[in-house]
Design a protein around this motif. Structure first.
Motif, PDB file in Angstrom:
ATOM      1  N   THR A 128       1.229  -1.084   0.181  1.00  0.00           N
ATOM      2  CA  THR A 128      -0.073  -0.337  -0.259  1.00  0.00           C
ATOM      3  C   THR A 128       1.068   1.393   0.285  1.00  0.00           C
ATOM      4  OG1 THR A 128       0.071  -0.063   2.153  1.00  0.00           O
ATOM      5  CG2 THR A 128      -1.745  -0.735   1.205  1.00  0.00           C
ATOM      6  N   SER A 129       0.138   1.809  -1.000  1.00  0.00           N
ATOM      7  CA  SER A 129       1.297   3.343  -0.987  1.00  0.00           C
ATOM      8  C   SER A 129       0.935   4.828   0.605  1.00  0.00           C
ATOM      9  CB  SER A 129       1.159   4.457  -2.044  1.00  0.00           C
ATOM     10  OG  SER A 129       0.736   3.825  -2.831  1.00  0.00           O
ATOM     11  N   SER A 130       1.929   4.837   0.894  1.00  0.00           N
ATOM     12  CA  SER A 130       2.119   5.363   2.249  1.00  0.00           C
ATOM     13  C   SER A 130       1.121   7.101   2.225  1.00  0.00           C
ATOM     14  CB  SER A 130       3.620   6.372   2.841  1.00  0.00           C
ATOM     15  OG  SER A 130       3.805   6.712   1.383  1.00  0.00           O
ATOM     16  N   ARG A 131       0.672   8.302   2.723  1.00  0.00           N
ATOM     17  CA  ARG A 131       0.225   8.741   2.924  1.00  0.00           C
ATOM     18  C   ARG A 131       1.044  10.219   2.140  1.00  0.00           C
ATOM     19  NH1 ARG A 131      -3.232  10.103   7.711  1.00  0.00           N
ATOM     20  NH2 ARG A 131      -3.908  12.884   6.961  1.00  0.00           N
ATOM     21  N   PHE A 132       1.919  10.080   1.794  1.00  0.00           N
ATOM     22  CA  PHE A 132       3.309  10.930   1.757  1.00  0.00           C
ATOM     23  C   PHE A 132       3.083  10.939  -0.235  1.00  0.00           C
ATOM     24  CE2 PHE A 132       6.526  12.375  -1.129  1.00  0.00           C
ATOM     25  CZ  PHE A 132       6.880  14.151  -1.156  1.00  0.00           C
ATOM     26  N   GLU A 133       3.374   9.093  -0.077  1.00  0.00           N
ATOM     27  CA  GLU A 133       3.325   8.788  -1.626  1.00  0.00           C
ATOM     28  C   GLU A 133       1.897   9.283  -2.583  1.00  0.00           C
ATOM     29  OE1 GLU A 133       5.434   4.549  -2.734  1.00  0.00           O
ATOM     30  OE2 GLU A 133       4.445   5.011  -0.471  1.00  0.00           O
ATOM     31  N   CYS A 134       0.658   9.129  -1.590  1.00  0.00           N
ATOM     32  CA  CYS A 134      -0.377   9.099  -2.230  1.00  0.00           C
ATOM     33  C   CYS A 134      -0.857  10.856  -2.444  1.00  0.00           C
ATOM     34  CB  CYS A 134      -1.426   8.994  -1.538  1.00  0.00           C
ATOM     35  SG  CYS A 134      -1.954   7.625  -0.683  1.00  0.00           S
ATOM     36  N   TYR A 135      -0.492  11.964  -1.564  1.00  0.00           N
ATOM     37  CA  TYR A 135       0.377  12.814  -1.580  1.00  0.00           C
ATOM     38  C   TYR A 135       0.159  12.983  -3.270  1.00  0.00           C
ATOM     39  CZ  TYR A 135       0.367  17.713  -1.189  1.00  0.00           C
ATOM     40  OH  TYR A 135       0.041  20.011  -1.360  1.00  0.00           O
ATOM     41  N   LEU A 136       1.769  12.808  -3.424  1.00  0.00           N
ATOM     42  CA  LEU A 136       3.233  13.010  -4.439  1.00  0.00           C
ATOM     43  C   LEU A 136       1.982  12.444  -5.503  1.00  0.00           C
ATOM     44  CD1 LEU A 136       5.764  13.456  -5.135  1.00  0.00           C
ATOM     45  CD2 LEU A 136       6.638  10.998  -4.627  1.00  0.00           C
ATOM     46  N   GLU A 137       1.072  11.591  -5.911  1.00  0.00           N
ATOM     47  CA  GLU A 137       0.175  10.537  -6.673  1.00  0.00           C
ATOM     48  C   GLU A 137      -0.259  12.022  -7.473  1.00  0.00           C
ATOM     49  OE1 GLU A 137       0.845   8.154  -8.876  1.00  0.00           O
ATOM     50  OE2 GLU A 137       2.396   8.230  -8.197  1.00  0.00           O
ATOM     51  N   ARG A 138      -1.087  12.624  -6.602  1.00  0.00           N
ATOM     52  CA  ARG A 138      -2.645  13.473  -6.122  1.00  0.00           C
ATOM     53  C   ARG A 138      -1.401  14.980  -7.095  1.00  0.00           C
ATOM     54  NH1 ARG A 138      -4.205  12.375  -1.591  1.00  0.00           N
ATOM     55  NH2 ARG A 138      -4.136  14.194  -1.061  1.00  0.00           N
ATOM     56  N   PRO A 142       0.709  14.644   9.528  1.00  0.00           N
ATOM     57  CA  PRO A 142       0.814  13.408   8.879  1.00  0.00           C
ATOM     58  C   PRO A 142       1.912  12.775   7.566  1.00  0.00           C
ATOM     59  CG  PRO A 142      -0.729  14.020   9.783  1.00  0.00           C
ATOM     60  CD  PRO A 142      -0.197  15.003   9.727  1.00  0.00           C
ATOM     61  N   GLU A 143       1.495  13.822   6.619  1.00  0.00           N
ATOM     62  CA  GLU A 143       2.617  13.602   5.344  1.00  0.00           C
ATOM     63  C   GLU A 143       3.931  13.729   5.209  1.00  0.00           C
ATOM     64  OE1 GLU A 143      -0.329  15.014   5.417  1.00  0.00           O
ATOM     65  OE2 GLU A 143      -1.969  13.912   4.386  1.00  0.00           O
ATOM     66  N   PHE A 144       4.040  14.687   6.225  1.00  0.00           N
ATOM     67  CA  PHE A 144       5.716  14.860   6.456  1.00  0.00           C
ATOM     68  C   PHE A 144       6.545  13.948   6.953  1.00  0.00           C
ATOM     69  CE2 PHE A 144       4.300  19.301   5.882  1.00  0.00           C
ATOM     70  CZ  PHE A 144       5.131  20.412   4.417  1.00  0.00           C
ATOM     71  N   GLU A 145       5.362  13.049   8.255  1.00  0.00           N
ATOM     72  CA  GLU A 145       6.513  12.145   8.777  1.00  0.00           C
ATOM     73  C   GLU A 145       6.676  11.097   7.690  1.00  0.00           C
ATOM     74  OE1 GLU A 145       4.062  11.808  12.472  1.00  0.00           O
ATOM     75  OE2 GLU A 145       5.246   9.860  13.314  1.00  0.00           O
ATOM     76  N   SER A 146       5.478  10.847   7.450  1.00  0.00           N
ATOM     77  CA  SER A 146       5.607   9.299   5.946  1.00  0.00           C
ATOM     78  C   SER A 146       5.889   9.724   5.055  1.00  0.00           C
ATOM     79  CB  SER A 146       3.297   9.792   5.764  1.00  0.00           C
ATOM     80  OG  SER A 146       3.673   9.142   4.489  1.00  0.00           O
ATOM     81  N   LEU A 147       6.871  10.964   4.466  1.00  0.00           N
ATOM     82  CA  LEU A 147       7.917  11.283   4.154  1.00  0.00           C
ATOM     83  C   LEU A 147       9.326  10.853   4.253  1.00  0.00           C
ATOM     84  CD1 LEU A 147       9.261  13.001   1.459  1.00  0.00           C
ATOM     85  CD2 LEU A 147       8.899  15.370   2.770  1.00  0.00           C
ATOM     86  N   ALA A 148       8.944  11.190   5.579  1.00  0.00           N
ATOM     87  CA  ALA A 148       9.984  10.708   6.483  1.00  0.00           C
ATOM     88  C   ALA A 148      10.037   8.971   6.371  1.00  0.00           C
ATOM     89  CB  ALA A 148      10.796  11.179   8.525  1.00  0.00           C
ATOM     90  N   VAL A 149      10.110   8.178   6.382  1.00  0.00           N
ATOM     91  CA  VAL A 149       9.465   7.261   6.229  1.00  0.00           C
ATOM     92  C   VAL A 149      10.049   7.210   4.409  1.00  0.00           C
ATOM     93  CG1 VAL A 149       8.669   4.623   6.222  1.00  0.00           C
ATOM     94  CG2 VAL A 149       8.164   6.649   8.191  1.00  0.00           C
ATOM     95  N   PHE A 150       9.356   7.622   3.711  1.00  0.00           N
ATOM     96  CA  PHE A 150       9.287   7.330   1.791  1.00  0.00           C
ATOM     97  C   PHE A 150      10.544   7.317   1.932  1.00  0.00           C
ATOM     98  CE2 PHE A 150       9.414   9.782  -2.059  1.00  0.00           C
ATOM     99  CZ  PHE A 150       9.281   8.874  -2.307  1.00  0.00           C
ATOM    100  N   LEU A 151      11.571   7.887   2.046  1.00  0.00           N
ATOM    101  CA  LEU A 151      13.046   8.590   1.627  1.00  0.00           C
ATOM    102  C   LEU A 151      13.731   7.214   1.912  1.00  0.00           C
ATOM    103  CD1 LEU A 151      13.068  12.434   1.884  1.00  0.00           C
ATOM    104  CD2 LEU A 151      12.312  11.095   0.213  1.00  0.00           C
ATOM    105  N   LEU A 152      13.785   6.760   3.140  1.00  0.00           N
ATOM    106  CA  LEU A 152      14.204   6.094   3.239  1.00  0.00           C
ATOM    107  C   LEU A 152      14.279   4.552   2.392  1.00  0.00           C
ATOM    108  CD1 LEU A 152      16.139   5.355   5.912  1.00  0.00           C
ATOM    109  CD2 LEU A 152      14.402   4.690   7.181  1.00  0.00           C
ATOM    110  N   HIS A 153      12.516   3.935   2.613  1.00  0.00           N
ATOM    111  CA  HIS A 153      12.674   2.901   1.757  1.00  0.00           C
ATOM    112  C   HIS A 153      12.695   3.413   0.142  1.00  0.00           C
ATOM    113  CE1 HIS A 153      12.698   0.933   5.221  1.00  0.00           C
ATOM    114  NE2 HIS A 153      11.631   2.050   5.780  1.00  0.00           N
TER     115      HIS A 153
END
Ligand code: GRG
Length: 297
Positions: free
Chosen positions: A3-13, A283-294
């Motif tokens: 499943t896409s993270s909150r940040f990835e969903c934001y990026l897609e939109r 929450p999107e910024f928090e999720s961004l940190a995880v997205f960048l790591l992975h």
């Protein structure tokens, strides 16, 4: 199922709006000089993630709940990013043949037009920023200041110069991180600051955005260097293993892969702890940190 993270969903939109804005701002491929415009469009519409403009939009939305005023400035950031990649790939810099799974700009259009396409994108970016229409009496000069600082000698250009000067040398890790902060970190941090300024952030909130941007900016380049060690050209869309071949000063080469991974995780952990201070999109910024790591590309 992944499943896409909150940040990835934001990026897609956000991506279609960013693309549509770029489409409106860039000269058409049918207008003269066609070759120059084709070269500019070739690199801008080449499948980039649109991370910098998305960060700008997210920061503006987080502060004010609005993104409309941030759209053109966000597109300007992507033009600067595209410019930096075109020049970074040139024979006088990293001399790369592949970028985003396609031949680099100079391989397709020749070195002269590639240089000019980069220059034209930079000028168009500043033209776009100078015309930003801001609410509540905001001053476009403050936006220009942010972006000039992020790209100039204390930002991206300074970092790129350090990168070239460090080639083939055994540089202390402290200096490698100083280079990364400028070369890559400054524009990411500046993208957040730009969006926060457009949103009307006060001094304390701007400081929080800077602290967050500082950490994600440095971590982004450490992860990029790790990908260069670990990944393949097919996966990355650009040459893998090229840092070693060119004698680049990178964290994994200087302190080892595990220590570099730990440092990226430490920085992104700190960033995640700052995120709650960044407003309604925390929450999107928090999720961004995880997205960048992975991230894998
Ligand atoms: C005048 C602004 C200016 C710059 C000239 C050439 C140069 C100086 C700087 C190059 C800086 C550079 C290439 C830094 C690397 C940054 C980096 C890791 C880029 C990859 O970013 P992604 O992953 O790329 O966001 P995509 O392809 O997704 O857009």
């Amino acid at each position: 199922m992944v499943t896409s993270s909150r940040f990835e969903c934001y990026l897609e939109r956000a991506r279609p709006r960013i693309d549509a804005t770029l489409e409106r701002l860039l000269p058409t491929a049918r207008s003269e000089p066609k070759k120059l415009h084709q070269a500019m469009r070739y690199s801008v519409f080449a499948g980039g993630k649109r991370l910098r403009p998305a960060l700008c939009l997210l920061a503006s939305e987080s502060v004010s709940g609005r993104t409309a005023a941030a759209l053109k400035p966000a597109a300007a950031l992507e033009m600067i990013h595209a410019f930096s990649l075109i020049h970074d790939d040139l024979p006088g810099m990293d001399d790369d043949d592949w970028r985003r799974g396609r031949p680099t700009n100079h391989r397709v259009f020749g070195e002269g037009i590639a240089i000019l396409a980069g220059d034209a994108l930079l000028s168009l970016a500043f033209e776009t920023l100078s015309r930003a229409s801001l609410h509540r009496g905001g001053d476009p000069c403050r936006l220009l200041e942010t972006v000039c600082e992020a790209t100039g000698p204390s930002g991206m250009i300074g970092g790129q110069a350090m990168d070239l000067l460090f080639e083939g040398k055994r540089v202390p890790i402290r200096q490698i991180y100083a280079m990364h902060r400028r070369k890559t970190g400054a524009l990411l941090k500046g993208s957040l600051r730009l969006g926060a300024q457009i949103g009307g952030a006060g001094a304390a909130q701007l400081r929080a955005f800077d602290a967050f941007g500082e950490r994600i900016g440095l971590a982004f380049q450490i992860v990029d260097d790790l990908l260069n060690v670990r990944s393949t050209r097919t996966r990355l869309g650009k040459s893998a293993g090229s840092d070693r071949a060119r004698g680049k000063a990178t964290a994994p080469r200087r302190v080892g892969v595990e220590a570099a991974e730990r440092e990226a995780a430490r920085l992104l952990g700190q960033a995640a702890r700052i995120a709650p201070r960044l407003g309604r999109r925390a929450p999107e910024f928090e999720s961004l940190a995880v997205f960048l790591l992975h991230r894998t590309r």
